[in-house]
Structure formats: structure tokens, C-alpha cells
Enzyme design. Structure first.
Site, PDB file in Angstrom:
ATOM      1  N   ASP A  86       0.849  -1.197   0.000  1.00  0.00           N
ATOM      2  CA  ASP A  86       0.000   0.000   0.000  1.00  0.00           C
ATOM      3  C   ASP A  86       0.882   1.244   0.000  1.00  0.00           C
ATOM      4  O   ASP A  86       2.064   1.196   0.369  1.00  0.00           O
ATOM      5  CB  ASP A  86      -0.953   0.011   1.208  1.00  0.00           C
ATOM      6  N   GLU A 150       0.161  -0.875   5.860  1.00  0.00           N
ATOM      7  CA  GLU A 150       1.202  -0.274   6.693  1.00  0.00           C
ATOM      8  C   GLU A 150       0.952   1.215   6.883  1.00  0.00           C
ATOM      9  O   GLU A 150       1.123   1.749   7.986  1.00  0.00           O
ATOM     10  CB  GLU A 150       2.589  -0.488   6.069  1.00  0.00           C
TER      11      GLU A 150
HETATM   12  N1  BES Z   1       8.593   3.323   5.423  1.00  0.00           N
HETATM   13  C1  BES Z   1       7.989   4.267   6.299  1.00  0.00           C
HETATM   14  C2  BES Z   1       8.741   4.452   7.605  1.00  0.00           C
HETATM   15  C3  BES Z   1      10.172   4.913   7.492  1.00  0.00           C
HETATM   16  C4  BES Z   1      10.650   5.621   6.398  1.00  0.00           C
HETATM   17  C5  BES Z   1      11.026   4.615   8.513  1.00  0.00           C
HETATM   18  C6  BES Z   1      11.958   6.016   6.329  1.00  0.00           C
HETATM   19  C7  BES Z   1      12.332   5.018   8.463  1.00  0.00           C
HETATM   20  C8  BES Z   1      12.811   5.711   7.366  1.00  0.00           C
HETATM   21  C9  BES Z   1       6.563   3.804   6.590  1.00  0.00           C
HETATM   22  O1  BES Z   1       5.885   3.437   5.426  1.00  0.00           O
HETATM   23  C10 BES Z   1       5.795   4.929   7.187  1.00  0.00           C
HETATM   24  O2  BES Z   1       5.566   5.896   6.512  1.00  0.00           O
HETATM   25  N2  BES Z   1       5.355   4.789   8.436  1.00  0.00           N
HETATM   26  C11 BES Z   1       4.481   5.738   9.056  1.00  0.00           C
HETATM   27  C12 BES Z   1       3.782   5.121  10.220  1.00  0.00           C
HETATM   28  C13 BES Z   1       2.414   4.601   9.931  1.00  0.00           C
HETATM   29  C14 BES Z   1       1.748   4.117  11.191  1.00  0.00           C
HETATM   30  C15 BES Z   1       1.530   5.551   9.190  1.00  0.00           C
HETATM   31  C16 BES Z   1       5.263   6.907   9.572  1.00  0.00           C
HETATM   32  O3  BES Z   1       6.424   6.776   9.965  1.00  0.00           O
HETATM   33  O4  BES Z   1       4.675   7.989   9.590  1.00  0.00           O
HETATM   34 MN    MN Z   2       7.026   2.240   4.253  1.00  0.00          MN
HETATM   35 MN    MN Z   3       5.253   5.318   4.441  1.00  0.00          MN
END
Ligand code: BES
Ligand code: MN
Ligand code: MN
Length: 453
Positions: A86, A150
Site C-alpha cells: 500500500d 502499513e
Molecule cells: N517506510 C515508512 C517508515 C520509514 C521511512 C522509517 C523512512 C524510516 C525511514 C513507513 O511506510 C511509514 O511511513 N510509516 C508511518 C507510520 C504509519 C503508522 C503511518 C510513519 O512513519 O509515519
Molecule cells: Mn514504508
Molecule cells: Mn510510508
């Protein structure tokens, strides 16, 4: 042999990714539901072609988990690959220089929503797997679990993990969903922040009012909301919620000195964001502020009249989305309670405040002395020519802490993205260099992990 295979199939590896990037699998918006399912099907087909067995779409209360495996030999270690198909919404569309779901390659980079986060990085694993299968070099058993939620908090994956502990037995979780410092300075992510996310609603009068007839005499919920939000940080940018820092793990002077050895150029950082200065918690440098320290940010705020021209009105309601990034050993539950109680308690008379908690996630730190980390480190060293630096990241992948608590497994965060990839932003992109480096580096991880295990 492996490099030969990758080289011979490079164009196809890229074109298959472009095909997947054409599917707008936005999990946050129900209007893309059919596309999300189409993406899951697409991935299932690609995993089958790559040589995976028992490939299936596992239904959940939300979007399906794509599962597939290759059990070569029970005596070999098992690698569980996690990723997500996603993507974030592409809004605002008008800021994209080419449409977000019509991928283009420009200056050696693929531009599309999801190019890096996480379709590009996740698909490196599918292509690395294909390479190992087709060249007869697969040195570990593999299990894929690729989810479709995710970006909306992985709630249903959490259930899937709890209900499939047998099926998910393995030795390590392998994830490419993070970044590295630079193409000349590879790094391995060793920590992720947790998250506590809320929507708040402030209600004043029972209807929108004429701001001349009532202005000055009743509470304006937008004025009040702004004041309440402003009070959440003090003059040092410390968060004022009582007990917010109680469980924060303070790093030792040695650990902070070690962190400071990672290359960081403040001038370049400011220039890349067109900022005259950085901003953050007193007593900490930028690299600490965005990784080992907790934060509170408003993600959106609305209410009243925002259309063309002027409308003189005191709105009945004002809203904001507020998130807090958490670090060890804060818990999302603890912080959610503290935030809610505090935010409701600071509401002045004349307004009603409702706090609605959304999803959360726990912070995590991964070990650097594990066999899996050492294997990843050797793999990067082979392909980049320098040893990768361990770096704690500020982002969140909520399921990683759950893999540890529910399955007892550590994750290795082999990210190949860059800050300049603009994930979640308009013009998200992923370098062909990074995509191909990922596909080359992953098989070496399997090789070293099997050898060292
Ligand atoms: N891949 C990201 C997280 C990420 C990116 C971690 C770059 C470290 C370096 C992930 O898809 C993401 O965006 N996570 C969200 C959390 C989620 C609960 C919406 C975030 O970090 O905002
Ligand atoms: Mn991600
Ligand atoms: Mn992300």
C-alpha cells in the site's frame, strides 16, 4: 553468476516495478479499494513466477496479506521478508511534475507514488529471491509477508501475526522500508520511533455565528485550539504534557558521541529544505532531535471558512490531527492516556474538547551484535565498498516491535532509500542505482546469514 543474472534481467526487473507503480494502491482512501486488491493479486502472480510456493492472499478484516514461501531445507535458517504494497495518498496532485501513478524515469530515478515507500524497496526482495532461485543459490528458507495496510497502522497485520505464529516461525525478519545516509555512505537502520496519533475536536457555540454580533463575547474554537496547541511546547521546545518524558531512555554521553560520528552537514540539510534555520528541542542536535528524542506535531488543522474571499464567522468547531513520535521506553498506550487527559484538562470554560485516539505503534531498537546484523553489514560492505554505519531513524514501522514481542524475532532494516526520495511527498522517487544495489545486496545477506548461522 548472480550478477550476470541480475544484469541480464535488469530491464525486466525495472519494467515489472513500473507496472506495479501504475496501480494506485492507496490504503487510506476507500475509493482505491479495488486497486489495493489488484495490487495484491499482481504481487501474488509475481511471487509465483519468481518461484515461491504456497502463495496466497490471506484475508484479514482489511486488505489481504500476500504470503508466499520457499522451504529449501528445514536445516537451513529461515528469513521472513516483510514489506508493504500500500502507498500514501498522492495529494496534492498539482505539485507532481508527472502524474503519481504514471511512473517515469528521469535522471536515473523512477518517479511515482510508492517508488521508494515501499513498492520499490519491497520488490527488490522479490527480484533478489527470483535471482537466487533461478541461479540455484538460495541459501536460506524464505517466507514473504507483504501487507496492504502499513500506511494506516498495520492493525490487521497485527492480528495476522498473532494468529499465524506457527506459519511465521523463522530466524530473522528482513525489511527494506527505511533509508540510508547516502549512496556513498550506506547505513543500516537500528531504531524506529513509535507513534501515538489523535484527532481532536473543539466545539464552541452550537452553530457558526456572525463574528461581529458575537465576536468578543463567546469562545472562538479555532483561537482556543491554537492556544491549546501552542501550550504543548515550552520555550525550549520541550513537550509540556505531565509525565511525557518519564520513561524516555536517555542516551549516555558515549552513545551520543558515537552518534555524532555519523556524517551530517547542517548547511546542506537546511539548503535541501530551503530553511534559514533548524528548529527543535533545546540541548539536542538535529540528528538526535529526529531520532532518539520524542516529538509532538500537528499534522493537520481545520475549521471555519477557508474558501475564496472573506466570510466573517466564528465557527462552531475546530479540529486538528496531532501525532507524537515515541522513543524507548515510552509506550503508545501510556502516552495516549497522558495526552488525552492533559489535552482535555487544559480546555477553558466555554468550549468542549473531545480527543479521539487513532492508531499507535511502539518504538524499537534493533541489535547490532546479532548474526543477522553482521551478515547485513558484510553484504553492504561488498556492494558499496564501505562498511555501513548503524543509524537510528525517526520514522515508524509499528509492526517491527510486534515481530519482537509476538514472534520473538529481531528485524534487520536493510533500507536503500535516501532523504531526497521524497517519500509521502509530491514527486516521490527512487534511484535506479538504489533499486539495483538492493537487488545485488540482498542475496549476499542470505549467503552470509546462512554461513554465519
Ligand atoms: N517506510 C515508512 C517508515 C520509514 C521511512 C522509517 C523512512 C524510516 C525511514 C513507513 O511506510 C511509514 O511511513 N510509516 C508511518 C507510520 C504509519 C503508522 C503511518 C510513519 O512513519 O509515519
Ligand atoms: Mn514504508
Ligand atoms: Mn510510508
Amino acid at each position: 553468476m548472480i550478477n550476470q543474472y541480475i544484469n541480464d534481467n535488469k530491464d525486466r526487473f525495472v519494467n515489472e516495478l513500473l507496472d506495479m507503480l501504475r496501480i494506485p494502491s492507496v490504503s487510506a482512501d476507500a475509493k482505491f479499494k479495488a486497486d489495493v486488491l489488484r495490487n495484491a493479486e499482481f504481487l501474488k502472480e509475481r511471487l509465483l513466477e519468481a518461484g515461491a510456493d504456497n502463495v496466497e492472499l490471506v484475508e484479514t478484516a482489511g486488505n489481504p496479506v500476500v504470503y508466499g514461501e520457499k522451504m529449501v531445507d528445514p536445516s537451513l535458517p529461515t528469513v521472513l521478508v516483510y514489506g508493504h504494497y500500500d502507498v500514501q495518498p498522492a495529494d496534492p496532485y498539482e505539485l507532481w511534475t508527472s502524474p503519481p501513478f504514471e511512473p517515469v524515469i528521469k535522471d536515473g530515478k523512477i518517479y511515482a507514488r510508492g517508488a521508494c515507500d515501499d513498492k520499490g524497496q519491497m520488490y527488490m526482495h522479490v527480484k533478489a529471491f527470483e535471482t537466487m532461485v533461478k541461479t540455484g543459490t538460495l541459501a536460506c528458507n524464505v517466507k514473504f509477508m507483504i501487507e496492504g495496510e502499513e500506511e494506516v497502522g498495520s492493525v490487521n497485520l497485527a492480528t495476522f501475526v498473532r494468529e499465524n505464529k506457527e506459519r511465521l516461525q523463522g530466524d530473522v525478519i528482513l525489511i527494506s522500508d527505511t533509508g540510508m545516509l547516502g549512496n556513498d555512505t550506506p547505513s543500516i537502520t537500528t531504531g524506529l520511533r513509535g507513534l501515538s496519533y489523535h484527532e481532536v475536536e473543539v466545539t464552541g457555540p452550537n452553530r457558526d455565528l456572525h463574528s461581529g454580533l458575537y465576536g468578543g463575547a463567546v469562545a472562538n474554537p479555532i483561537n482556543i485550539l491554537c492556544k491549546m496547541i501552542a501550550s504543548l511546547h515550552d520555550e525550549n521546545n520541550h513537550i509540556t504534557i505531565p509525565g511525557f518524558y518519564d520513561n524516555v531512555d536517555d542516551l549516555s554521553a558515549e552513545e551520543r558521541a558515537e552518534m555524532a560520528r555519523a556524517p551530517f552537514n547542517l548547511e546542506k540539510y537546511k539548503k535541501a529544505l530551503d530553511l534559514s534555520d533548524v528548529h527543535g528541542e533545546g540541548g539536542y542536535v538535529t540528528m538526535e532531535r529526529n531520532s532518539i528524542r520524542p516529538t509532538l506535531d500537528v499534522n493537520g488543522i481545520w475549521g471555519g471558512y477557508t474558501g475564496e474571499g472573506a466570510k466573517t464567522v466564528i465557527p462552531s468547531k475546530a479540529y486538528a490531527k496531532i501525532s507524537m513520535r515515541l522513543v524507548p521506553h515510552q509506550t503508545s498506550e501510556e502516552i495516549t492516556v497522558k495526552f488525552k487527559e492533559h489535552f482535555e484538562s487544559i480546555a477553558p470554560a466555554g468550549v468542549k474538547v473531545v480527543v479521539k485516539p487513532h492508531h499507535g505503534g511502539e518504538p524499537v531498537v534493533t541489535p547490532t551484535d546479532s548474526i543477522a546484523y553482521q551478515a547485513a553489514s558484510k553484504a553492504y560492505e561488498d556492494t558499496f565498498g564501505v562498511k555501513p554505519i548503524p543509524v537510528r531513524s525517526g520514522g515508524s514501522i509499528p509492526i517491527v516491535a510486534m515481530f519482537k514481542s509476538e514472534l520473538g524475532l529481531d528485524s534487520v532494516l536493510m533500507g536503500f532509500g535516501l532523504d531526497s526520495d521524497a517519500i509521502h511527498s509530491p514527486n516521490e522517487n527512487f534511484g535506479l542505482f538504489n533499486y539495483m544495489k538492493g537487488i545485488e545486496t540482498i542475496p549476499l545477506f542470505y549467503k552470509y546469514f546462512a554461513e554465519m548461522k
